[in-house]
Enzyme design. Structure first.
Site, PDB file in Angstrom:
ATOM      1  N   ASN A 271       0.829  -1.203   0.000  1.00  0.00           N
ATOM      2  CA  ASN A 271       0.000   0.000   0.000  1.00  0.00           C
ATOM      3  C   ASN A 271       0.869   1.261   0.000  1.00  0.00           C
ATOM      4  O   ASN A 271       1.828   1.353   0.752  1.00  0.00           O
ATOM      5  CB  ASN A 271      -0.891   0.031   1.249  1.00  0.00           C
ATOM      6  N   GLU A 304       8.488  -5.061  -1.048  1.00  0.00           N
ATOM      7  CA  GLU A 304       7.366  -4.134  -0.899  1.00  0.00           C
ATOM      8  C   GLU A 304       7.793  -2.694  -1.164  1.00  0.00           C
ATOM      9  O   GLU A 304       7.020  -1.905  -1.723  1.00  0.00           O
ATOM     10  CB  GLU A 304       6.740  -4.270   0.495  1.00  0.00           C
ATOM     11  N   HIS A 307       7.971  -2.026  -4.899  1.00  0.00           N
ATOM     12  CA  HIS A 307       6.642  -1.848  -5.495  1.00  0.00           C
ATOM     13  C   HIS A 307       6.260  -0.376  -5.605  1.00  0.00           C
ATOM     14  O   HIS A 307       5.348  -0.037  -6.384  1.00  0.00           O
ATOM     15  CB  HIS A 307       5.584  -2.561  -4.645  1.00  0.00           C
TER      16      HIS A 307
END
Length: 882
Positions: A271, A304, A307
């Protein structure tokens, strides 16, 4: 349950969204019983203006709609249609604002998608389609919007309130409540939305970007885990610097946050600016985490973070393009870890995983292309094929283009699609343009399922010193794809003389001798390559660096494999030569078992193994890999009909024979590799510890008192979890009193630490003793076992079904019944995790008739379950399809 109940979604049916969202204003009023969510969506039509606006269709599941307003005017029920899957407003304008108020019960959300409670905190998981369980929304990755989120909650219970972006406001509210407002200026799809609220402590750091911006770094954990945050923080800082230096990617917000969550279906979630992590991939201390845990944390932290560009700033147009972000980011995190650790060992570990897990997918009933053509449930396509084979495709592109042009292609891709939703075709086109190369045929890697088979043969002509290599390629049929077309395959290779030196040769068509490592490009079903300028017959070193995700068959002689083990410069090829030698021995013993012949071990193999064991090497981690026999799962993939009992018996015989024959050598190497002084995870000695523990792992199964005593002594004196587990893992499969004693001591010491208790469950689930399954049945009633916690369920049930081949595949089917019994309890609670753990049963066709029948019975038990969720329904029906 029929397929019409769970419709199939096809890639070719993609259409662009009818409406786009410019901004999203969210307000969460978090409560102990219910949560109220208010969403204000500024929307506009995305169609030909002359056609006029069509109906507005929003996704939504398990929501209680409290109110709905259009441009400030409430909509009565006769103005919209509410179904179990969403909300339709028949008439809207070209541009409008929609306000939606929904009511949730996060405390009852055991699916762990959308908004839920975990260990007293609120958190979210919205990928792939979790946002639609929070509010009604066009929940698809090609709808990007700017989000502003306000969270309101009790000040005492939830002092920390987090969401995406930068903090723009906070304050107190009546009734001992407070709020925080977060604004993310970068448009993103709803799957990247995140929220966390809880009583958390933070570990804080800083990072100065290449342009001089200061970024605040914060890791949020439960207060008792604050001492376990140093390593993930350092890992994050290393990943941020590495991405700047390697790919030119700079972080873009003022703050970067990570939150550790105990109940999480996945490893972590990227996120934007607020990564939510499974606790096992954040928390680490020397006493509770092994060297492998430390490396996995660094790798996942990097994944992550990477990303942020390969997935967030540039996202995927639809879920069929999932590998566009996941395969690319796996490649990036693999390269990061290779630069931080041993590049050769990292490559070996990546190949081992691919061969064991992904090759099995490719040969099973759920085989699918890296870019799938259809699905019922997108969560079922978070697979090794999409992730790891997808990464290998990226690696092949770099091999074909070379590092410089590959970097230019990456730069072009990021510049062209920043802030947009892209496709696999867009990425490959950017690479083709930057590299000046035709990649039209290469696209088949994304559209064809199955693992290609390369068959190589060679001939040598002494009279003119020429060597001819013929390579044939084929790909077996997979469900829905009976016929395969030739692929564009890079085959990296070199030629060695019989003294082990690289041969400088000329490849037909070249004006002069070229480099020692060549990349041959295969495009046709059969290719021939002719090398000249050789003084004698060479030994080919094929598939250097594992340059393509293929199976390779070449008729190496024993002496040639030994030469490659001793002299080959590429770590993968050197390791692979040893694996081929071991596999030949082990598969020969499997055949002996089937024919009722007595086991004997070839003395030449023992001698080759001893040479590696006692050889002087500076890379102890590579030495440990070279001394690790092929796994039972890998050997199973090499057989037409899998016989787990025979594979296990053969491998155990070889291990015990090597241990008995070389006990002195094992002891000497172990003693030489035992690090002196206190443990530090960054001391550069992880390879030594790995090799020392490998030696103990060979000796302990002999169950001699002296070796059992070594295990006990190492466990009792260990100042780190690596050595403690190095003693416990072999002891857990020894039939001796010390086993029960140390397992009890281990639990008593660590029962308050969730991650370590998971290790305790897995130790017993993977033990190869005959009493393993009765023990696991008892452990289901242990106070520490939690059906609802994915990590705990995987630690016991998943570790047994996926990591204990011989006991899971017991001939009476008891292992299959055990797995099914537990899945039938898990499916109503968390179908997403249950569907993933079904994998061992789905490959029933590869086994003997008795096991096939027993596995099919269990799959039918699951299929007959009432109201079977589509996650599980898709896996079961495809597995049983004729």
């Amino acid at each position: 349950m029929s397929e019409s109940t769970h419709p199939t979604i096809h890639r070719t049916d993609y259409t662009s969204p009818n409406y786009l969202v410019d901004t999203v204003d969210l307000r969460f009023e978090l409560g102990e019983e219910t949560t109220l969510v208010t969403a204000r969506l500024a929307m506009r039509a995305n169609h030909n203006p002359t056609a006029g606006p069509g109906p507005l269709v929003l996704d939504g599941r398990r929501l209680v709609l409290k109110s709905l307003s259009l441009d400030g005017s409430p909509l009565l029920p006769d103005r919209y249609l509410l179904t179990a899957d969403g909300l339709t407003v028949p008439v809207v304008a070209d541009a409008f604002t929609l306000e939606i108020v929904t009511e949730l019960r996060p405390q009852e959300n055991t699916f762990l998608e959308g908004l839920y409670r975990s260990a007293g905190m609120f958190c979210t998981q919205c990928e792939a389609e979790g946002f639609r369980t929070i509010t009604f929304y066009p929940d698809r990755p090609d709808v990007l919007a700017v989000f502003t989120t306000t969270i309101e909650a009790d000040s005492d219970r939830y002092p920390v309130l987090l969401s995406n972006g930068n903090l723009t406001g906070s304050g107190t509210l009546p009734g001992n409540r407070h709020f925080a407002t977060w604004h993310d200026p970068f448009p993103k799809p709803s799957y990247l939305f995140a929220l966390v609220a809880g009583d958390l402590a933070s570990c804080e750091g800083q990072f100065t970007t290449c342009s001089g911006r200061e970024v605040a770094l914060r890791l949020y954990v439960h207060p008792q885990n604050l001492h376990k945050c140093d390593h993930p923080l350092r890992s994050l800082q290393k990943a941020m610097r590495w991405d700047e230096e390697t790919f030119g990617r700079e972080y873009d917000l003022d703050i970067y946050m990570i939150v550790a969550v105990d109940d999480f279906n996945m490893g972590a979630m990227e996120n934007k600016g607020l990564n939510i992590f499974n606790s096992r991939y954040v928390l680490a201390s020397p006493e509770t985490a092994t060297d492998d845990d430390y490396q996995a944390i660094e790798e996942v932290i990097g994944h992550e973070y990477f990303h942020n560009w390969s997935g967030n700033r540039v996202t995927c147009r639809d879920w069929f393009q999932l590998s566009l972000k996941e395969g690319l980011t796996i490649f990036r995190d693999q390269e990061f870890t290779a630069d931080m650790e041993s590049r050769g060992v990292k490559r070996i570990n990546d190949v081992r995983y691919l061969r064991t897990i992904q090759f099995a997918e490719d040969s099973g009933p759920l085989a699918h292309p890296v870019r799938p053509d259809s699905y019922m449930e997108i969560n079922n396509f978070y697979t090794a094929t999409v992730y790891n084979k997808g990464a290998e495709i990226i690696r092949m592109l770099r091999t074909l283009l070379g590092p410089e042009r590959f970097r230019q292609g990456m730069d072009l891709y990021f510049a062209r699609y920043d802030g947009h939703a892209a496709t696999v075709y867009d990425f490959v086109a950017a690479m083709a343009e930057a590299g000046g190369i035709d990649l039209g045929q290469f696209d088949r890697w994304y559209s064809q399922a199955g693992t290609p088979q390369l068959t190589a043969s060679a001939s040598f002509e002494p009279a003119n010193g020429s060597y001819t290599l013929v390579v044939r390629q084929s790909t077996p049929a997979t469900p829905g794809q009976p016929l395969k077309e030739p692929l564009h395959i890079p085959l990296a290779m070199g030629l060695l003389s019989h003294s082990g030196e690289e041969c400088a040769v000329t490849l037909a068509g070249e004006p002069q001798p070229g480099p020692t490592t060549r990349v041959l490009e295969l495009r046709r079903a059969e290719e021939t390559f002719r090398f000249t300028g050789l003084a004698g017959e060479p030994v080919p070193a094929l598939l250097r660096t594992f340059s393509a995700p293929v199976r390779l068959a070449y008729p190496y002689r024993h002496a040639e494999l030994v030469l490659l083990m001793s002299h080959e410069t590429d770590p993968f090829c050197r390791w692979e030569a040893g694996q081929q030698l071991a596999a030949r021995v082990l598969l020969g013993l499997v055949d002996d078992w089937r024919q009722g012949r007595e086991f004997t071990l070839d003395p030449d193999f023992v001698a080759a193994f001893e040479a590696v064991l006692t050889g002087r090497t500076g890379d102890r981690a590579f030495q440990a890999e070279a001394l690790t026999l092929p796994t039972e799962a890998y050997l199973a993939e090499m057989l037409t009909e899998i016989e787990p009992t025979a594979i296990h018996a053969a491998r155990q015989f070889v291990r015990r024979t090597l241990a008995a024959s070389l006990r002195g050598e094992f002891l000497a190497v172990r003693a030489a590799c035992r690090p002196k002084g206190p443990y530090r995870p960054d001391d550069g000695l992880s390879g030594q510890r790995r090799l020392a523990n490998l030696c103990l792992g060979y000796l302990a199964p002999l169950e001699e008192h002296s070796f059992i005593d070594l295990c006990v002594e190492q466990y009792r004196t260990a100042d780190n979890m690596t050595d403690a587990m190095g003693a416990l893992i072999p002891l857990a499969s020894c039939n001796c009193p010390e086993r029960e004693l140390l397992l009890a001591e281990f639990y008593d010491r660590w029962q308050a630490d969730r991650q370590v208790v998971d290790k305790w469950f897995s130790l017993q689930a993977t033990a190869i003793l005959p009493d393993t399954l009765p023990r696991l049945t008892t452990l289901l009633n242990h106070p520490a076992f939690e059906l609802h916690n994915p990590n705990r369920f995987r630690a016991l049930v998943g570790a047994f079904s996926q990591g204990n081949q011989v006991r899971f595949h017991a001939p009476d089917g008891a292992g299959y019944r055990f797995l099914t019994d537990q899945l039938l309890q898990l499916i109503p609670v968390n179908p997403q995790v249950a569907a993933r753990l079904l994998a061992p049963l789905t490959r029933w066709r590869r086994f003997d008739a008795n096991r096939q029948q027993l596995m099919k019975i269990e799959l039918e038990r699951i299929r007959s379950m009432k109201d079977l969720p589509r996650d599980v329904y898709e896996v079961v029906t495809k597995s049983l399809a004729e």
